[in-house]
Design a protein around this motif. Structure first.
Motif, PDB file in Angstrom:
ATOM      1  N   PHE A  53       0.846  -1.191   0.000  1.00  0.00           N
ATOM      2  CA  PHE A  53       0.000   0.000   0.000  1.00  0.00           C
ATOM      3  C   PHE A  53       0.881   1.241   0.000  1.00  0.00           C
ATOM      4  O   PHE A  53       2.029   1.222   0.467  1.00  0.00           O
ATOM      5  CB  PHE A  53      -0.881   0.065   1.260  1.00  0.00           C
TER       6      PHE A  53
ATOM      7  N   GLN B 189       0.670   5.261   1.439  1.00  0.00           N
ATOM      8  CA  GLN B 189      -0.075   6.174   2.291  1.00  0.00           C
ATOM      9  C   GLN B 189       0.584   7.543   2.246  1.00  0.00           C
ATOM     10  O   GLN B 189       1.743   7.700   2.595  1.00  0.00           O
ATOM     11  CB  GLN B 189      -0.133   5.677   3.740  1.00  0.00           C
TER      12      GLN B 189
ATOM     13  N   LEU C 101       3.536   0.680   2.843  1.00  0.00           N
ATOM     14  CA  LEU C 101       3.230  -0.337   3.847  1.00  0.00           C
ATOM     15  C   LEU C 101       3.014  -1.683   3.179  1.00  0.00           C
ATOM     16  O   LEU C 101       2.412  -1.762   2.111  1.00  0.00           O
ATOM     17  CB  LEU C 101       1.951   0.028   4.603  1.00  0.00           C
TER      18      LEU C 101
ATOM     19  N   LEU D  20      -5.535  -8.404   8.153  1.00  0.00           N
ATOM     20  CA  LEU D  20      -4.218  -7.983   7.691  1.00  0.00           C
ATOM     21  C   LEU D  20      -3.314  -7.619   8.856  1.00  0.00           C
ATOM     22  O   LEU D  20      -3.737  -6.931   9.783  1.00  0.00           O
ATOM     23  CB  LEU D  20      -4.347  -6.776   6.760  1.00  0.00           C
TER      24      LEU D  20
ATOM     25  N   PHE E 122       0.082  -5.530   9.481  1.00  0.00           N
ATOM     26  CA  PHE E 122       0.853  -4.508   8.765  1.00  0.00           C
ATOM     27  C   PHE E 122       2.254  -4.356   9.321  1.00  0.00           C
ATOM     28  O   PHE E 122       2.497  -4.520  10.535  1.00  0.00           O
ATOM     29  CB  PHE E 122       0.160  -3.144   8.896  1.00  0.00           C
ATOM     30  N   GLY E 123       3.179  -3.986   8.439  1.00  0.00           N
ATOM     31  CA  GLY E 123       4.469  -3.502   8.857  1.00  0.00           C
ATOM     32  C   GLY E 123       4.357  -2.031   9.215  1.00  0.00           C
ATOM     33  O   GLY E 123       3.317  -1.393   8.980  1.00  0.00           O
ATOM     34  N   ALA E 124       5.416  -1.485   9.779  1.00  0.00           N
ATOM     35  CA  ALA E 124       5.408  -0.085  10.210  1.00  0.00           C
ATOM     36  C   ALA E 124       5.620   0.886   9.058  1.00  0.00           C
ATOM     37  O   ALA E 124       5.416   2.087   9.209  1.00  0.00           O
ATOM     38  CB  ALA E 124       6.451   0.146  11.297  1.00  0.00           C
TER      39      ALA E 124
END
Lengths: 112, 116
Positions: free
Chosen positions: A36, A38, A89, A100, A102-104
């Motif tokens: 993704f 952002q 992300l 989901l 998520f990573g940071a």
């Protein structure tokens, strides 16, 4: 519990350089992996989705690879542009579930 | 992909009041929606899964009586933060589960909540 790590946390490159963003996950039993974008103060835009049976996906200047056995995915962005500046992300979902993890994120700055 | 909207985009409220955030799926009927919370410079944390016509499923550590979720129709889910406190200040994002085999999630633009 699935842990998703993204390295580096931040990246600054001159315009035109290729970007390589890394994502690793601890549990290789995943259903799919999504990348993704952002922008600050905004929601998420889906870039690429790789199903567990696939090894890569491409969309324009973006290419994402998936090595499920080693728990790694890499997002390549070719010929970076200032408009690519954002936080990227990655997220994975387990089999038989839609949740989901998520990573940071990796915050990318492309300098003009 | 699906188009998802959230309302409001930002809200400021006083401590002790309640705030409702709406998440709408604009172009298809969503039986499953998700609510996430994101603190500054941190990633998204799943709060709950919202299923149309049934009770939401909350993640461990999320208080269901504080974060009320209602998914009364196939296009609308609401998150109500009850008796908000400054520590509830965060960016709240919803997503809808797409149809089809890939199970892709499509995200809304987010709601910035500030509790003073």
């Amino acid at each position: 519990k699935q842990e998703v790590t993204q390295i580096p946390a931040a990246l600054s490159v001159p315009e035109g350089e290729n970007l390589v963003l890394n994502c690793s996950f601890t549990d290789s039993a995943i259903y799919n992996l999504q990348w993704f974008r952002q922008d600050p103060g905004k929601g998420l835009t889906s870039l690429l989705l790789i199903q567990s049976s696939q090894r890569e996906q491409t969309s324009g200047r973006l290419n994402a690879s998936l090595d499920k056995s080693s728990g790694r995915s890499t997002l390549y962005i070719a010929a970076s542009q200032p408009g690519d500046s954002a936080t990227y992300l990655c997220a994975v979902s387990p089999p038989n579930d839609y949740k989901l993890s998520f990573g940071a994120g990796t915050t990318v700055t492309v300098r003009a | 992909g699906a188009v998802v909207s959230q309302h409001p985009s930002w809200v400021i409220c006083k401590s002790g009041t309640s705030v409702k955030i709406e998440c709408r799926s604009l172009d298809f009927q969503a039986t499953t929606m998700f609510w996430y919370r994101q603190f500054p410079k941190q990633s998204l944390m799943l709060m709950a899964t919202s299923n149309e016509g049934s009770k939401a499923t909350y993640e461990q550590g999320v208080e269901k009586d504080k974060f009320l979720i209602n998914h009364a129709s196939l296009t609308l889910s609401t998150l109500t933060v009850t008796s908000a406190h400054p520590e509830d200040s965060s960016f709240y994002i919803c997503s809808v589960l797409g149809i089809g085999g890939a199970d892709e999630q499509y995200f809304g633009p987010g709601t910035r909540l500030t509790v003073t």
